[in-house]
Structures are given as structure tokens and as C-alpha cells.
Design a protein around this motif. Structure first.
Motif, PDB file in Angstrom:
ATOM      1  N   ILE A  17       0.838  -1.196   0.000  1.00  0.00           N
ATOM      2  CA  ILE A  17       0.000   0.000   0.000  1.00  0.00           C
ATOM      3  C   ILE A  17       0.869   1.241   0.000  1.00  0.00           C
ATOM      4  O   ILE A  17       2.043   1.202   0.385  1.00  0.00           O
ATOM      5  CB  ILE A  17      -0.936   0.029   1.224  1.00  0.00           C
ATOM      6  CG1 ILE A  17      -0.118   0.089   2.521  1.00  0.00           C
ATOM      7  CG2 ILE A  17      -1.864  -1.179   1.244  1.00  0.00           C
ATOM      8  CD1 ILE A  17      -0.967   0.343   3.742  1.00  0.00           C
ATOM      9  N   PRO A  18       0.334   2.394  -0.404  1.00  0.00           N
ATOM     10  CA  PRO A  18       1.090   3.650  -0.316  1.00  0.00           C
ATOM     11  C   PRO A  18       1.428   3.960   1.135  1.00  0.00           C
ATOM     12  O   PRO A  18       0.626   3.700   2.044  1.00  0.00           O
ATOM     13  CB  PRO A  18       0.131   4.688  -0.905  1.00  0.00           C
ATOM     14  CG  PRO A  18      -0.811   3.908  -1.769  1.00  0.00           C
ATOM     15  CD  PRO A  18      -0.969   2.585  -1.061  1.00  0.00           C
ATOM     16  N   VAL A  19       2.596   4.530   1.360  1.00  0.00           N
ATOM     17  CA  VAL A  19       3.035   4.805   2.721  1.00  0.00           C
ATOM     18  C   VAL A  19       2.090   5.762   3.430  1.00  0.00           C
ATOM     19  O   VAL A  19       1.908   5.699   4.647  1.00  0.00           O
ATOM     20  CB  VAL A  19       4.491   5.341   2.712  1.00  0.00           C
ATOM     21  CG1 VAL A  19       4.567   6.723   2.075  1.00  0.00           C
ATOM     22  CG2 VAL A  19       5.074   5.377   4.118  1.00  0.00           C
ATOM     23  N   THR A  20       1.468   6.668   2.682  1.00  0.00           N
ATOM     24  CA  THR A  20       0.561   7.635   3.283  1.00  0.00           C
ATOM     25  C   THR A  20      -0.723   6.989   3.795  1.00  0.00           C
ATOM     26  O   THR A  20      -1.464   7.614   4.561  1.00  0.00           O
ATOM     27  CB  THR A  20       0.209   8.733   2.261  1.00  0.00           C
ATOM     28  OG1 THR A  20      -0.262   8.119   1.047  1.00  0.00           O
ATOM     29  CG2 THR A  20       1.425   9.596   1.945  1.00  0.00           C
ATOM     30  N   GLU A  21      -0.952   5.735   3.406  1.00  0.00           N
ATOM     31  CA  GLU A  21      -2.149   5.026   3.866  1.00  0.00           C
ATOM     32  C   GLU A  21      -1.816   3.946   4.892  1.00  0.00           C
ATOM     33  O   GLU A  21      -2.680   3.134   5.252  1.00  0.00           O
ATOM     34  CB  GLU A  21      -2.864   4.382   2.669  1.00  0.00           C
ATOM     35  CG  GLU A  21      -3.307   5.382   1.609  1.00  0.00           C
ATOM     36  CD  GLU A  21      -3.905   4.703   0.389  1.00  0.00           C
ATOM     37  OE1 GLU A  21      -4.201   3.485   0.491  1.00  0.00           O
ATOM     38  OE2 GLU A  21      -4.074   5.364  -0.647  1.00  0.00           O
ATOM     39  N   ALA A  22      -0.560   3.939   5.356  1.00  0.00           N
ATOM     40  CA  ALA A  22      -0.091   2.831   6.198  1.00  0.00           C
ATOM     41  C   ALA A  22      -0.224   3.080   7.696  1.00  0.00           C
ATOM     42  O   ALA A  22       0.083   2.194   8.498  1.00  0.00           O
ATOM     43  CB  ALA A  22       1.371   2.523   5.877  1.00  0.00           C
TER      44      ALA A  22
END
Length: 351
Positions: A10-15
Motif C-alpha cells: 500500500i502507499p506509505v501515506t495510507e499505512a
């Protein structure tokens, strides 16, 4: 019902709030390399910018509650199982870091690798094992090897193949043979030393080397360049209980050098007179029963590393050295005489 976890990218901003399923490495050029975040870390809001600076725009995280993958083995678990399969006596290991486990020596001794087995396990796809050189003396705590799998997870069959390969081997992949605590006899030859014209330089050098290996000097006999006197001194030290006898000097082609004749005169089974090693070409090794008798050329006295330093760890570990062992030293047996000697941390003696 509990959901079995799987790996998701997943994108890091959604982690934020999710769990990392692998270590994340941070490299500071010229300074350090290590784990910035460990497997199992729950990503926080304040971690996002740090992760982006590390070039991590996407992350692998666990989706679900249990870190289990059907038919797959996580890199950390694979490393643990392989480490258990590889480590023999005298080899210890810790927990994985960044997917890798390192092996260390549990005590002082001779590091020995099953080289055919090493080739076999490294031939299994996605499996890697890197080692230091075999048949080298090591101290407690020295790093011996490292292992990991390449992807984040591998099929169960991959790890099982490693375990099966090691289980069927004649000896462990990695082991350390402990050094014996030996009683060493020294026979110093040379009429110039016997007469007192010059001071013996061999005795202190050998005493220091054997002390570092955990052995002691039983006695030292100083004799002139005479075959009978030298042979008699060898037999005297063996009768006193010497486990090893080193005869220093008298190994050249000079007509006054009688050490090879004396070693033969005591009934030694001669393994070699001469070795493809520089320094140390005029080395001699024989066995009188179980007792190794070594003829040491003068280079042993003033070179930090010589034929003596390559062979003695094997003898102290209880290996009986044969002619083939000596001939195989040719590859790597040339000391480059570097201005700043770093032996044993150099290529000398490592074929």
C-alpha cells in the motif's frame, strides 16, 4: 472467526496504524547501515515523513490479525529455520535483522565449512549463505557467516529443501573445532645460539603464539647443528610428554643445517619437506606416532604470518595434516609483503 493475515502493498501515506511485515533499512553514507523500522512496527503518523525520506513510497504490511501465509514462509522465519539447519558445534546465532541471521564462534578454535554442502544449499533458488574462509583460526565472538532468503517470503518447499539437504549431510555446514590445550616442546638448533654468540629469537615468538592459542611451552632444548644432538632433544621432549615438537632453524640447504635429517632420524613419518607457501617454503612436517614434529624455517621468527600460522591451527584442532593439505595451500600461499601487515585479515593462506 479470525482472518488469516496476508501481505499487502500500500502507499506509505495510507499505512498509519498498520503493521510492517519486514525490516526497513536506513543507510547513512560513510557512517552506518541498520534497521530504521523493525518487522512488527505499527506505522505512526510521525513515521510517514521519515519513510518517505528513505525512499519508501509503498510498504508491505500485514492485512489481517495473524502473520501467517498459506504455503509461504516469511524471510525471518526462513532465516531462523535455515540457521538451525546450518549451525554445528561451536556456532551460535541470534535473531534476524533485515531478514538476515549472522553466525558467530562460540569459542576459540578452527572454523570448518562443509564446502560441498555450502554449494548445494546455495544452489537452491532464493537461498543465500555467505561465509568466511574455511580452516582458519577464530576467536570467540568472531563472525563466521550469514544467511537469508532473497524475497520477502519463500515457498515452504524451499526451506524444507534446505533442511533436508543438511539433514542428509555427513557433517554440519558450519562448525568450530575447539583448540586442544597442548604441551609444546621447542628444540632450538644453531651453534651460534648454543655457544651464546647470539640470543635465541625463536623461543619468545613461539611462546607468545602458543599462549594466544591456549597452549603452553613444556620445555626448550638448545643444541648445536648436529643431527644426533637434535634428534636426541626431540626424543627427550616427547618422553617428557610433549604433544607437539617444533624444531627451529637448520632448515635451509646450507650444509651445516641438519634439522631435516634429525626429524627423519627419530622415525617420523614425513608428510612434507617443502611447501608451496612464501614465506615458509622450507617447512617440514612429520609425525612420530601421534606427535607432530615441525621443522620451522627462519621466516617464522620474523613474519607475522607464515606457513606455521596456516598449519598450526589445524594441528591444535586435532586434525592430522596430510600432503594434500599442504599442496592445496599453493592457492593463496603467496604473502604480498604489504608495507602494513594485516594478517590474518588478508588474502594470505585463503585459497
Amino acid at each position: 472467526m479470525t482472518k488469516t493475515a496476508s501481505i499487502k502493498c500500500i502507499p506509505v501515506t495510507e499505512a498509519v496504524g498498520l503493521t510492517l511485515c519486514h525490516d526497513i533499512t536506513e543507510i547513512i553514507p560513510g557512517k552506518s547501515k541498520g534497521s530504521a523500522f523493525l518487522r512488527g512496527h505499527i506505522v505512526r503518523e510521525e513515521d510517514v515523513e521519515h519513510l518517505l525520506r528513505l525512499g519508501k513510497e509503498h510498504l508491505y504490511v500485514w492485512e489481517g490479525e495473524l502473520p501467517e501465509m498459506r504455503g509461504q514462509v516469511h524471510e525471518d522465519d526462513a532465516a531462523r529455520r535455515m540457521a538451525k539447519a546450518f549451525a554445528g558445534p561451536g556456532v551460535s546465532y541470534g535473531d534476524p535483522r533485515e531478514g538476515r541471521i549472522n553466525f558467530k564462534a562460540s569459542y576459540q578454535g578452527l572454523f570448518q565449512i562443509h564446502l560441498d554442502l555450502l554449494d548445494s544449499v546455495n544452489s537452491i533458488p532464493h537461498v543465500t549463505v555467505a561465509t568466511a574462509h574455511s580452516l582458519q583460526g577464530v576467536a570467540a565472538g568472531d563472525t563466521l557467516a550469514g544467511t537469508r532468503v532473497i524475497p520477502l517470503s519463500v515457498p515452504e518447499d524451499t526451506v524444507a529443501a534446505v533442511e533436508e539437504c543438511c539433514a542428509g549431510a555427513t557433517s554440519p555446514l558450519l562448525r568450530v573445532l575447539p583448540f586442544r590445550q597442548c604441551r609444546v616442546g621447542i628444540v632450538t638448533t644453531g651453534s651460534e645460539v648454543y655457544s651464546g654468540r647470539i640470543k635465541d629469537g625463536f623461543g619468545p615468538v613461539l611462546s607468545a603464539k602458543f599462549a594466544a592459542w591456549g597452549s603452553e611451552i613444556l620445555g626448550q632444548e638448545i643444541v648445536p647443528d648436529e643431527t644426533d644432538r637434535t634428534a636426541g632433544a626431540i626424543l627427550k621432549l616427547i618422553d617428557m610428554g610433549a604433544d607437539i615438537v617444533c624444531v627451529t632453524g637448520g632448515m635451509s640447504v646450507d650444509p651445516d643445517d641438519k634439522t631435516p635429517a634429525a626429524i627423519r632420524a627419530v622415525g617420523c613419518d614425513v608428510v612434507t619437506y617443502g611447501a608451496p607457501v612464501f614465506p615458509g617454503a622450507m617447512f617440514m612436517l612429520g609425525y612420530r606416532g601421534r606427535v607432530p614434529v615441525l621443522g620451522l624455517p627462519g621466516c617464522v621468527m620474523y613474519h607475522k604470518g607464515s606457513i606455521f600460522d596456516l598449519i598450526m591451527p589445524r594441528i591444535l584442532a586435532g586434525l592430522r595434516v596430510c600432503a594434500r593439505d599442504i599442496s592445496k595451500l599453493a592457492h593463496g600461499g603467496l604473502c604480498k609483503s604489504c608495507p602494513q601487515c594485516t594478517f590474518p585479515n588478508c588474502a594470505f593462506g585463503k585459497g
